[in-house]
Design an enzyme around this catalytic site. Structure first.
Site, mmCIF file in Angstrom:
data_model
loop_
_atom_site.group_PDB
_atom_site.id
_atom_site.type_symbol
_atom_site.label_atom_id
_atom_site.label_comp_id
_atom_site.label_asym_id
_atom_site.label_seq_id
_atom_site.Cartn_x
_atom_site.Cartn_y
_atom_site.Cartn_z
ATOM 1 N N ARG A 80 0.831 -1.243 0.191
ATOM 2 C CA ARG A 80 -0.001 -0.011 0.117
ATOM 3 C C ARG A 80 0.973 1.268 -0.106
ATOM 4 N NH1 ARG A 80 -4.894 0.685 4.271
ATOM 5 N NH2 ARG A 80 -2.721 0.955 5.789
ATOM 6 N N LYS A 183 -2.697 6.364 0.882
ATOM 7 C CA LYS A 183 -2.777 6.910 2.262
ATOM 8 C C LYS A 183 -1.943 8.195 2.462
ATOM 9 C CE LYS A 183 -2.465 4.611 6.810
ATOM 10 N NZ LYS A 183 -4.057 5.122 7.311
ATOM 11 N N GLU A 219 -15.921 7.114 3.306
ATOM 12 C CA GLU A 219 -14.918 6.870 4.346
ATOM 13 C C GLU A 219 -15.935 7.094 5.705
ATOM 14 O OE1 GLU A 219 -11.329 6.261 5.282
ATOM 15 O OE2 GLU A 219 -10.977 5.412 3.277
#
Length: 338
Positions: A80, A183, A219
């Site tokens: 990620r 992220k 989210e």
């Protein structure tokens, strides 16, 4: 360390003994370096300061009843971070080097790993940012990677108890085709104003809707959303949601439990059809939701004062895998050899 009350730790910064660092210069990564300082030298013209070339990860290490220390799905965090790096054109950290740095940071701070049944775990924070001088808007030529660790308690002080969330349509976390799927710090900065208002008004977090139509769930504060309906685990599919490693794991566990897993767009009005709902992520694993308040339409979606049975089973199974008390049939854990 015998004088430490591990149960007193919240989800905040604690200085531990060492951190691990690595620099990217001249087109290649250097050797891992160890430091006892929690300060980092940053160039005044660093792209991480000016143009948002910054990404981070979060993962945990757990000490089981057998005394072994396990790190949960370290490879997924490395992948990620690579995806985040590609998204904003940073130097990609090789998976082997990422894992070596994380394991080294854990080993160097072994005495800070909370004991089993203390309610705490060792949180691991890798961070990568552009540290090369660049005044024009373009990617840096130099990058700094660092890993620090610290003992933490529950992210939500309530623990595994349902709390309230709120929908505000005037705030967006990330735009379609933007940085929502990686992220980077900017996504979290964008959530602060809405999140601060939510806390002031008595809610745990904001349930963000899609930025384009204000119709679909995105989210859930700093975490992914899921809902339980009949025998289905339902979680949003969107091009602006961070792919949570915890959510990915819960999807697999739900399948193992014989549930149907649905990853698809979820209209906010569908909340009325769910019998359970929760937010999931590394920090809290699962935070059950008591109710979601649609503040714009004065609608309350209520899921119960107690955590649902399915949410509790999912939570207990994942926590058991992390601590080594439930079979790790998918080989998610890395056992640290001291």
């Amino acid at each position: 360390m015998e004088n430490i009350d591990w149960s007193k730790f919240g989800f905040g910064y604690t200085k531990t003994d060492y951190n691990v660092r690595c620099n990217y210069r001249d087109g290649k990564w250097g050797e891992l370096e160890v430091s006892s300082s929690d300060q980092v030298n940053v160039h005044i013209a660093a792209t991480g300061l000016h143009y948002g070339q910054q990404a981070f990860e979060g993962l945990k290490a757990f000490k089981g009843p057998d005394g072994k220390v396990r790190v949960f799905r370290i490879d997924e965090n490395g992948k990620r971070l690579q995806n985040s790096s590609n998204g904003i054109m940073m130097a990609e950290m090789p998976l082997e080097l990422f894992e070596e740095a994380v394991v080294k940071a854990i080993k160097l701070n072994e005495r800070w790993i909370p004991p089993y049944e203390s309610g705490a775990s060792l949180y691991i924070r890798p961070v990568l940012f552009g540290n090369g001088a660049q005044v024009g808007v373009s990617p840096a030529a130099e990058y700094t990677f660092a890993v620090f660790v610290m003992p933490v308690g529950p992210y939500f002080k309530e623990g595994f108890k349902p709390t309230d969330y709120v929908v505000y349509r005037e705030y967006d976390r990330a735009a379609p085709q933007g940085t929502g799927t990686i992220k980077v710090g900017g996504n979290y900065a964008a959530s602060l104003r809405g999140g601060s208002r939510a806390h002031d008004e008595g809610f745990s977090a904001v349930l963000f809707l899609d930025a384009k139509e204000k119709k679909y769930i995105d989210e859930c504060g700093p975490a992914n959303f899921f809902g339980i309906k009949n025998n289905s685990y339902v979680t949003p599919k969107s091009n602006s949601i961070l792919p949570s490693i915890t959510n990915k794991s819960l999807c697999q566990i739900a399948e193992d439990m014989g549930m149907t897993v649905e990853r698809r767009p979820i209209e906010v009005t569908e909340l009325a059809d769910f019998t359970e709902a929760g937010a999931c992520g590394t920090a809290a694993v699962i935070s059950p939701i008591r109710k979601i308040v649609d503040a714009d339409n004065n609608i309350d979606y209520f899921f119960g004062d107690e955590a649902g049975k399915t949410s509790f089973k999912l939570y207990e199974t994942l926590r058991g895998i992390q601590y080594g008390t439930v079979e790790d049939k998918h080989n998610w854990n890395t056992i640290i050899e001291f």
